[in-house]
Design a protein around this motif. Structure first.
Motif, short mmCIF file in Angstrom:
data_model
loop_
_atom_site.label_atom_id
_atom_site.label_comp_id
_atom_site.label_asym_id
_atom_site.label_seq_id
_atom_site.Cartn_x
_atom_site.Cartn_y
_atom_site.Cartn_z
N TRP A 101 0.96 -1.12 0.08
CA TRP A 101 -0.08 -0.16 0.00
C TRP A 101 0.97 1.21 -0.06
CZ3 TRP A 101 -5.20 0.41 0.37
CH2 TRP A 101 -6.19 -0.54 0.80
N PHE A 102 0.47 2.35 -0.52
CA PHE A 102 0.87 3.74 -0.32
C PHE A 102 -0.35 4.70 -0.41
CE2 PHE A 102 2.87 7.78 -1.70
CZ PHE A 102 3.23 8.15 -0.39
N ALA A 103 -0.61 5.50 0.87
CA ALA A 103 -1.81 6.32 0.82
C ALA A 103 -1.50 7.66 1.31
CB ALA A 103 -2.92 5.56 1.70
N GLY A 104 -2.18 8.46 1.06
CA GLY A 104 -1.69 9.87 1.60
C GLY A 104 -2.49 10.92 0.77
N PHE A 105 -1.91 12.25 0.85
CA PHE A 105 -2.43 13.48 0.35
C PHE A 105 -1.49 14.45 -0.16
CE2 PHE A 105 -2.34 13.76 4.72
CZ PHE A 105 -1.71 14.91 5.13
N LEU A 106 -1.75 15.21 -1.16
CA LEU A 106 -0.89 16.29 -1.56
C LEU A 106 -1.55 17.67 -2.25
CD1 LEU A 106 0.98 15.40 -4.72
CD2 LEU A 106 -1.31 14.31 -4.16
N PRO A 107 -1.13 18.68 -2.43
CA PRO A 107 0.12 19.17 -1.54
C PRO A 107 0.00 19.11 -0.09
CG PRO A 107 -0.52 20.67 -3.41
CD PRO A 107 -1.43 19.81 -3.21
N ALA A 108 1.09 18.81 0.63
CA ALA A 108 1.06 18.59 2.18
C ALA A 108 0.34 19.63 2.59
CB ALA A 108 2.11 18.42 2.60
N ASP A 109 0.64 21.14 2.46
CA ASP A 109 0.33 22.12 3.21
C ASP A 109 -1.32 22.74 2.63
OD1 ASP A 109 1.07 22.68 0.66
OD2 ASP A 109 1.89 24.79 0.90
N GLN A 110 -1.72 22.57 1.65
CA GLN A 110 -3.05 22.70 1.24
C GLN A 110 -3.43 21.58 0.23
OE1 GLN A 110 -2.58 26.62 -0.80
NE2 GLN A 110 -3.52 27.40 1.08
N PRO A 111 -3.90 20.57 0.95
CA PRO A 111 -4.34 19.27 0.08
C PRO A 111 -5.33 19.51 -0.99
CG PRO A 111 -3.95 18.68 2.33
CD PRO A 111 -4.06 20.24 2.27
N ARG A 112 -5.10 18.96 -2.13
CA ARG A 112 -5.92 19.04 -3.25
C ARG A 112 -6.29 17.56 -3.75
NH1 ARG A 112 -4.10 21.88 -8.37
NH2 ARG A 112 -6.18 21.01 -9.12
N TYR A 113 -5.67 16.67 -3.26
CA TYR A 113 -5.80 15.03 -3.74
C TYR A 113 -5.46 14.27 -2.47
CZ TYR A 113 -5.31 17.35 -8.31
OH TYR A 113 -5.29 17.91 -9.35
N ALA A 114 -6.41 13.38 -2.26
CA ALA A 114 -6.11 12.35 -1.17
C ALA A 114 -6.13 10.92 -1.95
CB ALA A 114 -7.16 12.14 -0.10
N PHE A 115 -5.37 10.06 -1.64
CA PHE A 115 -5.02 9.00 -2.68
C PHE A 115 -4.95 7.59 -1.61
CE2 PHE A 115 -1.08 10.76 -2.03
CZ PHE A 115 -0.08 9.98 -1.52
N ALA A 116 -5.08 6.45 -2.42
CA ALA A 116 -4.72 5.38 -1.98
C ALA A 116 -4.26 4.38 -2.99
CB ALA A 116 -5.83 4.66 -0.91
N ALA A 117 -3.31 3.55 -3.02
CA ALA A 117 -2.87 2.76 -4.15
C ALA A 117 -2.42 1.33 -3.43
CB ALA A 117 -1.86 3.12 -4.95
N VAL A 118 -3.00 0.22 -4.11
CA VAL A 118 -2.52 -1.10 -3.47
C VAL A 118 -2.26 -1.84 -4.72
CG1 VAL A 118 -4.79 -2.08 -3.60
CG2 VAL A 118 -3.32 -3.04 -2.08
N TYR A 119 -1.00 -2.86 -4.30
CA TYR A 119 -0.36 -3.43 -5.24
C TYR A 119 -0.49 -4.84 -5.03
CZ TYR A 119 3.43 -5.74 -7.93
OH TYR A 119 4.24 -6.35 -8.81
N GLU A 120 -1.26 -5.81 -5.72
CA GLU A 120 -1.41 -7.22 -5.36
C GLU A 120 -0.31 -8.02 -5.63
OE1 GLU A 120 -4.77 -9.39 -6.43
OE2 GLU A 120 -6.37 -8.10 -5.69
N GLY A 121 0.55 -8.49 -5.03
CA GLY A 121 1.67 -9.44 -5.15
C GLY A 121 1.11 -10.89 -5.29
N ASP A 122 1.98 -11.54 -6.07
CA ASP A 122 1.71 -12.92 -6.30
C ASP A 122 1.86 -13.93 -5.12
OD1 ASP A 122 0.91 -13.07 -8.99
OD2 ASP A 122 2.75 -12.53 -9.71
N VAL A 123 1.56 -15.22 -5.30
CA VAL A 123 1.83 -16.00 -4.04
C VAL A 123 3.30 -16.33 -3.93
CG1 VAL A 123 1.44 -18.18 -3.17
CG2 VAL A 123 -0.33 -17.26 -4.32
N GLY A 124 4.20 -16.05 -2.52
CA GLY A 124 5.38 -16.08 -2.56
C GLY A 124 6.17 -14.94 -2.98
N SER A 125 5.69 -14.02 -3.49
CA SER A 125 6.43 -12.86 -3.98
C SER A 125 6.58 -11.91 -2.69
CB SER A 125 5.67 -12.01 -5.11
OG SER A 125 4.48 -11.29 -4.63
N LYS A 126 7.86 -11.18 -2.90
CA LYS A 126 8.08 -10.15 -1.74
C LYS A 126 8.06 -8.79 -2.45
CE LYS A 126 10.82 -13.17 1.18
NZ LYS A 126 12.30 -13.24 1.85
#
Length: 652
Positions: free
Chosen positions: A576-601
């Motif tokens: 995962w990576f989640a957060g917002f920007l610009p940090a001082d005056q946020p215009r966007y909030a986001f969340a991204a998730v990457y699904e790994g394969d079985v056994g992947s790191k």
């Protein structure tokens, strides 16, 4: 006025003209259909008798009365309304489809042999003209002629442009091209899972013609917004009257009521952002999702999942092989992961745990706890993701480095109740309420759930797992972006909004979905400042885990996360990576998730953060924003970096 001039005039009048043009095309098509039938009568059509009003009496047609039925009132399907992004860019609209049909002369007095000979001759001519082979059985031909010979017999739906151009000016007598509207998704795969697709309400009818039967099959929404707003998009059918005399000869045809186009659905999506999100996922993830919301309104700007599909494959209908391939794909392209899948949030959940700890005064900003490689809780050893001893850390430092053992201790000190309470306040464990079917609810486990599932209440080991976003917690990418929006704007929980309004073709609002603040969270300014400082340092600080999300001309605040889920020995990783920007005056909030394969790191800092960076590099491309160094990060004591370097690559 000629139809050509009418169309040219309408073309200049925007959206309203487009909808009116739809009506004229349908009227023209229906009239052409009737004219073609009339032109093919075997005998001259007599003028209507003075008793025309009696002659045109409507009766219910049956097999026996088919040739004598005086009047048919047929429905003309209306064009579906458009679906657009927030700027009016079409996501779903209509296009003309050209269907090649055969018309039969009236009265319908062919023998079976004559009907077959007439139809086969036309089919052979059509095949030579467009270079297509037709497989149409004698049974299908005769069934149509006997039951519904007054209606065109469709032999080639959805002609290609090349086919249409090749045949339009040399149609033999008894054949015509029928224009119908079909759905088109001009952006292909982009936003396909949100817009959805349509399908025919039934197969082409072959029984006796009924009054108020549609001239061609209607379509209905089967998935996405097409399904949710189907009634509003469908429009109102028109009426077309066909009249025959007592001998079965057609005497008149008339478009009595023109169809009314369906309403337009205006979404909150930004097509450019949606495209960037899908492009980033396609480039860097085999499977995953990314959601971007406006933290100051709750508007969903991008709701991307990967892999996805092109809804155009469902137009005018999807083949059995194509559908089977989509359903059998192990990466499940038909699954909109952004809102219909839930995952353990990993260390992104430490934002909620930190708020609960600070707001309940279980800890204070200056309090320090040891960030050790592992601690013992009951008879279980809980490890940090780093193998080195990081020493005593305060909240900002612990969030920056994402120290698991720090959060185990603080989570247990805080207790389950405040953590659960603040998680729910941030919107976890409940649907966001977007108008799409199948939204996942996620899960924030409480004592009742634990007793029902595991036969016991929440224990310290469960709290430790919860404190790093593991265990039984499940959240959707949409929920995570929503929560980040609340943090970004200072504590206002806006109703998440995917549709702005529904409007008529001339822009009259039918239904509006207003921006609505559901509640204001009672977070202290000090807590907010601590959380924001930590999230900024995650991306920009020396010991941060999301350096790959750092941008040159805008300051990003975020939190990485890595979590395991799935059956034992088949665990997969959600990065995962989640957060917002610009940090001082946020215009966007986001969340991204990457699904790994079985056994992947895979890890949030190396897998998910770069995807977000790709999107916002493009958004802020060319904008020279002076990057503000975060003063608090400089004032904090220097934090030792973990060694060896390989350990840093395993950041969560």
């Amino acid at each position: 006025m000629s139809f050509t001039l009418i169309f040219e005039n309408l073309r200049c009048n925007g959206r309203a003209a487009t909808a009116r043009l739809s009506n004229l095309w349908i009227g023209f098509s229906v009239c052409a259909l009737a004219t073609a039938i009339q032109a093919q009568t075997l005998m001259p059509t007599p003028a209507p008798s003075p008793s025309g009003s009696t002659e045109e009496e409507t009766i219910v047609p049956t097999f026996e009365t088919q040739k004598l039925a005086r009047t048919f009132m047929l429905d003309v399907p209306a064009p579906r309304g458009q679906i657009t992004d927030r700027n009016g860019v079409p996501l779903a609209q209509n296009r003309l489809s050209y269907n090649l049909v055969i018309t039969f002369p009236t009265p319908l007095n062919f023998s079976d042999a004559q009907a077959l000979s007439y139809t086969r001759e036309k089919i052979d001519e059509a095949g030579k003209s467009i270079g297509r082979r037709f497989r149409i059985s004698d049974e299908a031909i005769l069934r149509h002629y006997r039951n519904r010979g007054i209606m065109p017999f469709e032999i080639a739906p959805n002609l290609t442009s090349q086919e249409y151009e090749g045949i339009k000016d040399k149609l033999p007598p008894g054949m015509m091209v029928r224009r119908v509207y079909v759905r088109i998704y001009p952006n292909g795969k982009i936003a396909g899972q949100i817009v959805g697709y349509t399908g025919k309400t039934g197969r082409n009818p072959d029984g006796i013609v009924d009054n108020h039967e549609t001239i061609w099959p209607q379509t209905e929404g089967r998935e996405g917004l097409e399904q949710t707003f189907n009634d509003m998009l469908t429009g109102k059918n028109g009426e077309y009257k066909l009249t025959f005399d007592k001998d079965g000869r057609k005497t008149s045809e008339k478009l009595v009521t023109p169809p009314e186009p369906g309403y337009n659905v205006v979404t909150t999506l930004d097509l450019h952002l949606q495209g960037l999100a899908e492009k980033a996922l396609a480039a860097k993830a085999k499977r995953g999702a990314m959601v971007i919301v406006d933290p100051n309104s709750g508007d969903v700007l991008a709701l991307a999942s990967w892999p996805t599909y092109d809804p155009n494959v469902f137009v005018p209908s999807i083949s059995a092989d194509q559908l089977k391939a989509l359903q059998a794909d192990p990466d499940i392209p038909l699954l909109p992961r952004a809102y219909r899948s839930s995952y353990p949030p990993g260390s992104t959940f430490k934002v909620a745990v930190g708020i609960a700890a600070l707001e309940s005064h279980a800890v204070y900003p200056q309090d320090q706890y040891q960030c050790v490689p592992a601690i013992q809780i009951g008879n279980v050893t809980f490890h940090n993701w780093k193998k080195s001893d990081r020493g005593a850390l305060n909240f900002v430092q612990a969030l920056t480095e994402s120290c698991d053992t720090w959060f185990y201790q603080v989570g247990i000190k805080t207790g389950a109740a405040p953590i659960i309470d603040w998680a729910l306040k941030l919107g976890f464990g409940a649907k966001c309420g977007i108008p799409l079917r199948g939204e996942a609810e996620g899960r924030i486990p409480n004592d009742e759930y634990m007793k029902a599932t595991h036969g016991r209440k929440i224990l310290n080991g469960d709290i430790a797992n919860m404190s790093i976003g593991q265990g039984d917690i499940q959240v959707t990418p949409l929920q995570m972006a929503q929560a980040m929006g609340v943090v970004a704007n200072g504590g206002t929980f806006y109703q998440t909004r995917l549709v702005q309004q529904v409007q008529t073709f001339d822009n009259q609002i039918v239904t509006a979905y207003q921006v609505r603040a559901k509640r204001t969270l009672d977070m202290s300014p000090e807590t907010l400042e601590q959380v924001r400082t930590g999230m900024i340092d995650v991306v920009n600080g020396g010991g941060g885990t999301a350096h790959q999300a750092s941008l040159e001309n805008v300051e990003v605040a975020g939190k990485t996360g890595t979590a395991q889920w799935g059956p034992k020995h088949k665990e997969r990783t959600a990065a995962w990576f989640a957060g917002f920007l610009p940090a001082d005056q946020p215009r966007y909030a986001f969340a991204a998730v990457y699904e790994g394969d079985v056994g992947s790191k895979v890890h949030g800092g190396s897998a998910a953060a770069p995807m977000v960076a790709d999107v916002f590099k493009d958004v802020y491309k060319g904008q020279m924003i002076a990057r503000q160094s975060h003063q608090r990060a400089q004032e904090q004591p220097e934090i030792r970096r973990a060694e060896p370097v390989e350990e840093q690559d395993e950041s969560d």
